[in-house]
Design a protein around this motif. Structure first.
Motif, PDB file in Angstrom:
ATOM      1  N   LEU A 132       0.880  -1.166   0.000  1.00  0.00           N
ATOM      2  CA  LEU A 132       0.000   0.000   0.000  1.00  0.00           C
ATOM      3  C   LEU A 132       0.914   1.213   0.000  1.00  0.00           C
ATOM      4  CD1 LEU A 132      -2.942   0.838  -0.027  1.00  0.00           C
ATOM      5  CD2 LEU A 132      -2.883   0.931   2.477  1.00  0.00           C
ATOM      6  N   ARG A 133       1.307   1.608  -1.193  1.00  0.00           N
ATOM      7  CA  ARG A 133       2.359   2.617  -1.354  1.00  0.00           C
ATOM      8  C   ARG A 133       1.944   3.949  -0.745  1.00  0.00           C
ATOM      9  NH1 ARG A 133       6.070   5.514  -1.328  1.00  0.00           N
ATOM     10  NH2 ARG A 133       7.549   6.001  -2.986  1.00  0.00           N
ATOM     11  N   ARG A 134       0.704   4.341  -0.963  1.00  0.00           N
ATOM     12  CA  ARG A 134       0.202   5.584  -0.372  1.00  0.00           C
ATOM     13  C   ARG A 134      -1.267   5.433  -0.027  1.00  0.00           C
ATOM     14  NH1 ARG A 134       3.250   7.078  -4.832  1.00  0.00           N
ATOM     15  NH2 ARG A 134       5.154   8.289  -4.336  1.00  0.00           N
ATOM     16  N   ALA A 135      -1.659   5.974   1.101  1.00  0.00           N
ATOM     17  CA  ALA A 135      -3.068   6.125   1.465  1.00  0.00           C
ATOM     18  C   ALA A 135      -3.149   7.410   2.287  1.00  0.00           C
ATOM     19  CB  ALA A 135      -3.574   4.937   2.268  1.00  0.00           C
ATOM     20  N   ARG A 136      -3.721   8.442   1.692  1.00  0.00           N
ATOM     21  CA  ARG A 136      -3.731   9.755   2.319  1.00  0.00           C
ATOM     22  C   ARG A 136      -5.124  10.357   2.280  1.00  0.00           C
ATOM     23  NH1 ARG A 136       1.614  11.970  -0.936  1.00  0.00           N
ATOM     24  NH2 ARG A 136       3.103  10.515  -0.002  1.00  0.00           N
ATOM     25  N   LEU A 137      -5.394  11.182   3.269  1.00  0.00           N
ATOM     26  CA  LEU A 137      -6.671  11.877   3.353  1.00  0.00           C
ATOM     27  C   LEU A 137      -6.392  13.291   3.834  1.00  0.00           C
ATOM     28  CD1 LEU A 137      -9.675  11.146   2.924  1.00  0.00           C
ATOM     29  CD2 LEU A 137      -9.841  10.801   5.398  1.00  0.00           C
ATOM     30  N   GLY A 138      -7.060  14.260   3.214  1.00  0.00           N
ATOM     31  CA  GLY A 138      -6.797  15.639   3.596  1.00  0.00           C
ATOM     32  C   GLY A 138      -7.925  16.579   3.249  1.00  0.00           C
ATOM     33  N   VAL A 139      -7.704  17.832   3.539  1.00  0.00           N
ATOM     34  CA  VAL A 139      -8.648  18.893   3.189  1.00  0.00           C
ATOM     35  C   VAL A 139      -7.863  20.047   2.585  1.00  0.00           C
ATOM     36  CG1 VAL A 139     -10.378  18.333   4.931  1.00  0.00           C
ATOM     37  CG2 VAL A 139      -8.511  19.882   5.519  1.00  0.00           C
ATOM     38  N   LYS A 140      -8.517  20.783   1.703  1.00  0.00           N
ATOM     39  CA  LYS A 140      -7.912  21.984   1.150  1.00  0.00           C
ATOM     40  C   LYS A 140      -9.011  22.983   0.831  1.00  0.00           C
ATOM     41  CE  LYS A 140      -7.785  20.602  -3.724  1.00  0.00           C
ATOM     42  NZ  LYS A 140      -6.902  20.422  -4.906  1.00  0.00           N
ATOM     43  N   GLY A 141      -8.619  24.218   0.626  1.00  0.00           N
ATOM     44  CA  GLY A 141      -9.618  25.243   0.304  1.00  0.00           C
ATOM     45  C   GLY A 141      -9.034  26.626   0.445  1.00  0.00           C
ATOM     46  N   LYS A 142      -9.902  27.590   0.731  1.00  0.00           N
ATOM     47  CA  LYS A 142      -9.487  28.973   0.884  1.00  0.00           C
ATOM     48  C   LYS A 142     -10.308  29.624   1.989  1.00  0.00           C
ATOM     49  CE  LYS A 142     -12.600  30.521  -2.805  1.00  0.00           C
ATOM     50  NZ  LYS A 142     -12.703  31.217  -4.111  1.00  0.00           N
ATOM     51  N   PHE A 143      -9.814  30.741   2.509  1.00  0.00           N
ATOM     52  CA  PHE A 143     -10.569  31.518   3.484  1.00  0.00           C
ATOM     53  C   PHE A 143     -10.203  32.988   3.319  1.00  0.00           C
ATOM     54  CE2 PHE A 143      -6.655  30.239   5.571  1.00  0.00           C
ATOM     55  CZ  PHE A 143      -6.231  31.384   6.228  1.00  0.00           C
ATOM     56  N   ALA A 144     -11.131  33.847   3.701  1.00  0.00           N
ATOM     57  CA  ALA A 144     -10.945  35.304   3.597  1.00  0.00           C
ATOM     58  C   ALA A 144     -10.486  35.705   2.205  1.00  0.00           C
ATOM     59  CB  ALA A 144      -9.966  35.797   4.664  1.00  0.00           C
ATOM     60  N   LYS A 145     -10.911  34.984   1.219  1.00  0.00           N
ATOM     61  CA  LYS A 145     -10.712  35.268  -0.205  1.00  0.00           C
ATOM     62  C   LYS A 145      -9.271  35.128  -0.678  1.00  0.00           C
ATOM     63  CE  LYS A 145     -11.023  39.476  -1.743  1.00  0.00           C
ATOM     64  NZ  LYS A 145     -11.525  40.821  -2.128  1.00  0.00           N
ATOM     65  N   ASP A 146      -8.293  35.638   0.085  1.00  0.00           N
ATOM     66  CA  ASP A 146      -6.921  35.722  -0.391  1.00  0.00           C
ATOM     67  C   ASP A 146      -5.993  34.664   0.193  1.00  0.00           C
ATOM     68  OD1 ASP A 146      -7.548  37.967  -1.920  1.00  0.00           O
ATOM     69  OD2 ASP A 146      -7.206  39.312  -0.218  1.00  0.00           O
ATOM     70  N   PHE A 147      -6.502  33.776   1.037  1.00  0.00           N
ATOM     71  CA  PHE A 147      -5.668  32.771   1.676  1.00  0.00           C
ATOM     72  C   PHE A 147      -6.103  31.364   1.232  1.00  0.00           C
ATOM     73  CE2 PHE A 147      -5.473  36.482   4.323  1.00  0.00           C
ATOM     74  CZ  PHE A 147      -4.156  36.535   4.749  1.00  0.00           C
ATOM     75  N   LYS A 148      -5.116  30.497   0.966  1.00  0.00           N
ATOM     76  CA  LYS A 148      -5.383  29.103   0.614  1.00  0.00           C
ATOM     77  C   LYS A 148      -4.690  28.198   1.629  1.00  0.00           C
ATOM     78  CE  LYS A 148      -5.681  29.990  -4.381  1.00  0.00           C
ATOM     79  NZ  LYS A 148      -5.116  29.652  -5.712  1.00  0.00           N
ATOM     80  N   TYR A 149      -5.186  26.964   1.752  1.00  0.00           N
ATOM     81  CA  TYR A 149      -4.598  26.045   2.720  1.00  0.00           C
ATOM     82  C   TYR A 149      -4.746  24.607   2.224  1.00  0.00           C
ATOM     83  CZ  TYR A 149      -9.435  25.064   4.011  1.00  0.00           C
ATOM     84  OH  TYR A 149     -10.763  24.699   3.971  1.00  0.00           O
ATOM     85  N   GLU A 150      -3.911  23.732   2.772  1.00  0.00           N
ATOM     86  CA  GLU A 150      -4.034  22.293   2.529  1.00  0.00           C
ATOM     87  C   GLU A 150      -3.385  21.545   3.680  1.00  0.00           C
ATOM     88  OE1 GLU A 150      -3.500  18.901  -0.950  1.00  0.00           O
ATOM     89  OE2 GLU A 150      -2.522  20.857  -1.191  1.00  0.00           O
ATOM     90  N   VAL A 151      -4.064  20.519   4.168  1.00  0.00           N
ATOM     91  CA  VAL A 151      -3.551  19.642   5.221  1.00  0.00           C
ATOM     92  C   VAL A 151      -3.827  18.206   4.792  1.00  0.00           C
ATOM     93  CG1 VAL A 151      -3.655  18.982   7.647  1.00  0.00           C
ATOM     94  CG2 VAL A 151      -4.035  21.372   7.000  1.00  0.00           C
ATOM     95  N   VAL A 152      -2.781  17.362   4.751  1.00  0.00           N
ATOM     96  CA  VAL A 152      -2.912  15.979   4.306  1.00  0.00           C
ATOM     97  C   VAL A 152      -2.193  15.069   5.292  1.00  0.00           C
ATOM     98  CG1 VAL A 152      -2.415  14.317   2.476  1.00  0.00           C
ATOM     99  CG2 VAL A 152      -3.028  16.669   1.881  1.00  0.00           C
ATOM    100  N   GLY A 153      -2.831  13.960   5.646  1.00  0.00           N
ATOM    101  CA  GLY A 153      -2.236  12.983   6.548  1.00  0.00           C
ATOM    102  C   GLY A 153      -2.001  11.654   5.870  1.00  0.00           C
ATOM    103  N   ASN A 154      -0.919  10.964   6.261  1.00  0.00           N
ATOM    104  CA  ASN A 154      -0.651   9.594   5.812  1.00  0.00           C
ATOM    105  C   ASN A 154      -1.353   8.622   6.745  1.00  0.00           C
ATOM    106  OD1 ASN A 154       1.248   9.969   3.571  1.00  0.00           O
ATOM    107  ND2 ASN A 154       2.609  10.822   5.136  1.00  0.00           N
ATOM    108  N   LEU A 155      -2.039   7.624   6.184  1.00  0.00           N
ATOM    109  CA  LEU A 155      -2.840   6.713   6.999  1.00  0.00           C
ATOM    110  C   LEU A 155      -2.177   5.378   7.326  1.00  0.00           C
ATOM    111  CD1 LEU A 155      -6.359   7.319   5.392  1.00  0.00           C
ATOM    112  CD2 LEU A 155      -5.286   8.482   7.325  1.00  0.00           C
ATOM    113  N   PRO A 156      -1.423   4.728   6.418  1.00  0.00           N
ATOM    114  CA  PRO A 156      -0.866   3.402   6.748  1.00  0.00           C
ATOM    115  C   PRO A 156       0.065   3.465   7.946  1.00  0.00           C
ATOM    116  CG  PRO A 156      -0.690   3.831   4.398  1.00  0.00           C
ATOM    117  CD  PRO A 156      -1.076   5.123   5.048  1.00  0.00           C
ATOM    118  N   GLY A 157       0.063   2.377   8.754  1.00  0.00           N
ATOM    119  CA  GLY A 157       0.927   2.324   9.929  1.00  0.00           C
ATOM    120  C   GLY A 157       0.571   3.409  10.918  1.00  0.00           C
ATOM    121  N   THR A 158       1.593   4.033  11.487  1.00  0.00           N
ATOM    122  CA  THR A 158       1.387   5.153  12.397  1.00  0.00           C
ATOM    123  C   THR A 158       1.080   6.406  11.581  1.00  0.00           C
ATOM    124  OG1 THR A 158       2.942   4.190  13.979  1.00  0.00           O
ATOM    125  CG2 THR A 158       2.419   6.534  14.224  1.00  0.00           C
TER     126      THR A 158
END
Length: 512
Positions: free
Chosen positions: A121-147
């Motif tokens: 299982l080379r990769r298994a990831r889940l995350g969220v991304k988007g924008k806020f206050a019009k001018d800011f963008k964000y992304e957070v992603v986590g690895n799921l296998p193992g710890t």
């Protein structure tokens, strides 16, 4: 107003207010105006309903769908959030097995275990991304296998195309191949060059596209992502990359003519320790720290080259070790990259030259140079254009001209590819006093002698089948020539020498 008319007004208003959450405001207004014209509603009643509908649509979030992913966006388009994910399931079959290292090969040794045929299982990831206050963008992603671990987490100030700021954990701007998402790579695995780049680190970056076809990124970062290292985090590490797409600057939408330059300077610390998977008294009492290592293409043989510096390890019961128990590493590198693509054909390549210097206060030092390169050709037999997926100096997601559909006879997008890649380790110097420092792998001469060299070349043929924007199937065949033969690492009593490796690999990939 009679009862029927009151009922009509109430029902019409309720229906239109509910419809306002999914219908366009203009359509709702047209319906109300038509009811007023037919005399079902008075003008005052129509204005009241339209007012209620308009106020509702100004605050109701909108759900959008793009390439199988759903985006929740505020009515004013200033804020959004979407769920992201990927799953890469691989199978790998090697031409080697443990017996190629002789009867003394150890099953608990990761180097000999890397020869095993296996699912991964080379990769298994889940995350969220988007924008806020019009001018800011964000992304957070986590690895799921193992710890579970954090893959990336950053926020951008992205008001201007020409100047943006990013802070958090993200890919550092060195290496074209590294900056292309694992979802969008042609081959299953990246090349040897990618094994020398900093990858995802915590830092701050300025970036932008100040002119048509031109991009830049400059970052400063720390190598230790999790815990502060008193010996290393004070050192400066930085990377930079500049690219220019001549085709984009000339308005040619059919082609990509990209050149790029990158630089890297990084200083950090590593801590020697005694190894736990070697045999013999001499091995078990020697403390070392790994500077860098190469693994054969396609995640094949591990440690076909490894550079290590010797030195004292912390052995006190209370861990009150002085600073000399840490080693300082300085890595410097420069990279050149290029892409030429026209319609369904592309050629892409990179080369990088770097140097590693490691010093231990106990008196040891190690130095060597690395050269890495690859050249890759690709062709979409179904006619997709590479230029359609090129953006800001990298390739993004590829979309088939027609998604896979058996009922319509559509196959999706099919790409054929071939890549040649290699690495060289030269100008090695273990210093005046070895004290356990060594170079291992595909070497000329002894791993504890100055002037030893290491190399490997790999040839990979691949097929990438993009069924739709969410599902991809890949197949790769890789042949690696270990130019100076691979000697087993830390396995006593073995006289086996491995000169080549063949890998057959497949991947089922799902992403959104």
């Amino acid at each position: 107003m009679n009862l029927n008319k009151k009922l009509a007004v109430a029902v019409s208003g309720a229906v239109l207010l509910m419809a306002g959450q999914v219908a366009l405001a203009d359509s709702t207004t047209d319906i109300v105006d038509a009811l007023v014209m037919k005399g079902v509603l008075t003008e005052e009643e129509g204005k009241l309903i339209n007012k209620g509908h308009t106020s509702k649509t100004k605050v109701t979030p909108v759900v959008k769908e793009k390439d199988g992913a759903f985006i929740l966006e505020s009515a004013n388009e200033a804020n959004s959030i979407s769920l992201t994910g990927r799953m890469h399931l691989d199978y790998r079959a090697s031409s080697l097995d443990a017996m190629d290292l002789g009867p003394s090969a150890r099953g608990d040794d990761r180097d000999s275990a890397s020869m095993a045929d296996q699912f991964e299982l080379r990769r298994a990831r889940l995350g969220v991304k988007g924008k806020f206050a019009k001018d800011f963008k964000y992304e957070v992603v986590g690895n799921l296998p193992g710890t579970a671990t954090l893959d990336i987490a950053y926020v951008d100030f992205a008001k201007f195309d020409a100047f943006q700021i990013r802070a958090g954990k993200f890919k550092q701007p060195f290496g074209l191949e590294e900056l292309i998402s694992s979802n969008n790579m042609t081959m299953m695995e990246r090349s040897y060059l990618d094994q020398t780049v900093p990858g995802k680190k915590i830092g701050v970056q300025v970036m932008g596209a100040p002119a048509k076809g031109l991009t830049y990124a400059l970052s400063t970062f720390q190598n230790n992502d999790v815990e502060r290292d008193i010996h290393g985090d004070g050192y400066a590490s930085g990377a930079g990359r500049f690219t220019f797409n001549f085709a984009e600057s000339m308005g040619d939408k059919e082609s990509v003519m990209h050149v790029g330059l990158a630089g890297l300077s990084s200083t950090y610390s590593i801590a020697p320790s005694t190894t736990s998977q070697t045999t013999g008294a001499a091995e078990s009492t020697t403390s070392r720290a790994s500077i860098n290592a190469f693994r054969s293409a396609g995640r094949g043989l591990a440690n076909i080259f490894r550079g290590q510096i010797g030195g004292g390890a912390c052995t006190t019961a209370d861990y009150s070790c002085p600073i000399e128990y840490g080693a300082k590493v300085v890595q410097q590198a420069a990279g050149l990259e290029g892409i030429f693509a026209r319609g369904p054909f592309k050629i892409m390549g990179e080369m990088s030259r770097g140097q590693y210097k490691a010093e231990h206060n106990a008196g040891t030092n190690v130095q060597y140079d690395t050269d890495t390169f690859y050249a890759e050709a690709g062709y979409f037999i179904t006619g997709e254009k590479y230029a359609n997926s090129y953006k800001n100096g990298v390739f993004s997601s590829f979309k088939p001209n027609n998604n896979f559909d058996l009922d319509k006879g559509d196959l999706g997008a099919i790409e054929l590819a071939f890549r040649i890649e290699g690495f060289r380790v030269e100008d090695t110097n273990l210093g005046a006093s070895g004290l356990g420092s060594r170079l291992q792998g595909t070497l000329d001469g002894s791993g504890t002698a100055n002037g030893t060299k290491s190399k490997a070349d790999t040839y990979t043929a691949g097929i990438r089948w993009i069924l739709n924007p969410n599902v991809i199937v890949k197949m790769n065949y890789a042949y690696t020539n270990l130019g100076r033969n691979y000697a087993p690492i830390d396995i006593t009593g073995s006289t086996a020498i491995v000169s080549s490796e063949q890998l057959f690999m497949t991947r089922l990939q799902y992403m959104f």
